[in-house]
Design a protein around this motif. Structure first.
Motif, PDB file in Angstrom:
ATOM      1  N   THR A 208       0.810  -1.215   0.011  1.00 18.69           N
ATOM      2  CA  THR A 208      -0.060  -0.054  -0.052  1.00 18.69           C
ATOM      3  C   THR A 208       0.815   1.257  -0.091  1.00 18.69           C
ATOM      4  O   THR A 208       0.336   2.254   0.052  1.00 18.69           O
TER       5      THR A 208
ATOM      6  N   HIS B  19      -1.773   3.775  -1.808  1.00 20.25           N
ATOM      7  CA  HIS B  19      -3.114   3.757  -1.402  1.00 20.25           C
ATOM      8  C   HIS B  19      -3.628   5.240  -1.643  1.00 20.25           C
ATOM      9  O   HIS B  19      -2.904   6.177  -1.182  1.00 20.25           O
TER      10      HIS B  19
ATOM     11  N   GLU C 192      -1.847  -1.353  -4.206  1.00 23.63           N
ATOM     12  CA  GLU C 192      -3.291  -1.086  -4.156  1.00 23.63           C
ATOM     13  C   GLU C 192      -3.302   0.605  -4.260  1.00 23.63           C
ATOM     14  O   GLU C 192      -2.573   1.299  -3.639  1.00 23.63           O
TER      15      GLU C 192
ATOM     16  N   ASP D 259     -10.719   7.127  -2.671  1.00 14.08           N
ATOM     17  CA  ASP D 259     -11.479   6.873  -1.555  1.00 14.08           C
ATOM     18  C   ASP D 259     -11.818   8.339  -1.054  1.00 14.08           C
ATOM     19  O   ASP D 259     -11.248   8.956  -0.266  1.00 14.08           O
TER      20      ASP D 259
ATOM     21  N   HIS E 149      -8.330   0.026  -5.470  1.00 18.20           N
ATOM     22  CA  HIS E 149      -9.021   0.468  -4.040  1.00 18.20           C
ATOM     23  C   HIS E 149     -10.110   1.275  -4.415  1.00 18.20           C
ATOM     24  O   HIS E 149      -9.819   2.530  -5.060  1.00 18.20           O
TER      25      HIS E 149
ATOM     26  N   ARG F 282     -13.884   3.617  -2.975  1.00 18.18           N
ATOM     27  CA  ARG F 282     -14.742   3.582  -1.765  1.00 18.18           C
ATOM     28  C   ARG F 282     -15.570   5.025  -1.947  1.00 18.18           C
ATOM     29  O   ARG F 282     -14.699   5.908  -2.020  1.00 18.18           O
TER      30      ARG F 282
ATOM     31  N   CYS G 141     -11.954  -5.880  -2.610  1.00 15.40           N
ATOM     32  CA  CYS G 141     -12.808  -5.617  -1.523  1.00 15.40           C
ATOM     33  C   CYS G 141     -13.919  -4.806  -2.026  1.00 15.40           C
ATOM     34  O   CYS G 141     -14.317  -3.879  -1.586  1.00 15.40           O
TER      35      CYS G 141
ATOM     36  N   ASP H  51      -8.229  -9.944   3.020  1.00 17.76           N
ATOM     37  CA  ASP H  51      -7.832  -8.441   3.201  1.00 17.76           C
ATOM     38  C   ASP H  51      -7.573  -8.414   4.665  1.00 17.76           C
ATOM     39  O   ASP H  51      -7.660  -7.317   5.369  1.00 17.76           O
TER      40      ASP H  51
END
Length: 287
Positions: A64, A89, A118, A122, A154, A156, A180, A230
């Protein structure tokens, strides 16, 4: 990585309870294991042994940031069946610069590094601003295209912007997995329309927030579906026995596969075989 603020996860003090000593009917690939997390520092060999006993023979260790990507790559050198991703990340996107890009590019020549990430967006926590996240993600999209590596993504609360960015890059990048996955039906269909892969975790096992996923798992073609823990995050809430502490680990992946198989109304062994076949092709792993 489910939550960058997740700290002080207790390590296991030994073998898993008998009720949690699962064994998959077919070998599994855990495509997202954060084994460089501090909670695994004291018992990593035991964790790997439990994973093998559960028939989870291949682990993709999530990188990450630069430090953890280097650690993951080093672990891939020391342990058979371990591979690594390398990326930044979105929480840490504010630190992206030319020097960091150069260090990441060097990692992509490492034989154990099998994906860029990753990385992603987000917009839930915004530890880095959306503009910083988009800048770092676009740079990593370019690196994936340049090095011919798949993407470990990733996302979100950023599905619309993610789809916009991926659409503009779709002809340049190869395979990409939204790891995820926790979003809604429209977001899922948007990703599938872009020919993306989907990674499912123990989120499905959480009656508080993952119930909607149970209705969607059957909509993901097997050649697009992969599974992951995860860990140490996202310990399934419906395990058949209590686990001291809250640390998740790869040996529990068969429980997640069993749950997905149930909600897909299919044989557990067939699902295990399919997800492993998909992950092997996606990450270009040895057969």
């Amino acid at each position: 990585m489910a939550d960058a603020s997740f700290d002080n996860v207790p390590a296991s003090d030994g073998a898993l309870p008998e009720a949690l000593q699962f064994r998959s009917p077919a070998p599994l690939v855990d495509i997202g294991a954060n084994l460089t997390h501090q909670s695994f520092a004291d018992d990593l060999d035991a964790v790997l042994a439990r994973a093998r006993a559960a028939n989870v023979n291949t682990l993709i260790l999530t990188g990450t940031d630069l430090e953890h990507a280097r650690q993951a790559a080093a672990l891939s050198e020391r342990h058979a069946g371990l591979y690594a991703t390398a990326g930044v990340h979105p929480h840490d996107a504010s630190g992206w610069n030319a020097s960091l890009a150069g260090h990441m590019a060097a990692l992509y020549s490492h034989p154990g590094v099998v994906a860029v990430g990753e990385c992603g967006l987000d917009f839930n926590r915004n530890f880095s601003t959306p503009a910083e996240q988009e800048h770092a993600f676009e740079a990593q999209l370019a690196l994936a295209a340049e090095h011919g590596l798949p993407l470990f993504i990733h996302e979100r609360d950023a599905g619309t912007r993610m789809r916009e960015m991926l659409t503009s890059w779709r002809d340049d990048i190869g395979h990409a997995v939204v790891h995820c996955f926790t979003a809604d039906k429209d977001t899922l269909y948007g990703y599938l329309d872009l020919d993306l892969h989907i990674g499912l975790t123990g989120w499905l096992c959480d009656e508080r927030r993952g119930h909607h996923l149970r209705e969607l798992v059957g909509d993901i073609a097997l050649e697009r579906l992969m599974v992951e823990t995860d860990c140490p995050y996202l310990l399934p809430r419906n395990l058949p026995a209590k686990l001291k502490g809250r640390r998740h680990e790869p040996a529990l992946l068969p429980w997640i596969v069993r749950e997905i198989a149930y909600w897909r109304d299919m044989d557990e062994a067939a699902l295990a075989e399919a997800t492993t076949r998909t992950a092997t092709a996606f990450f270009r792993l040895p057969a």
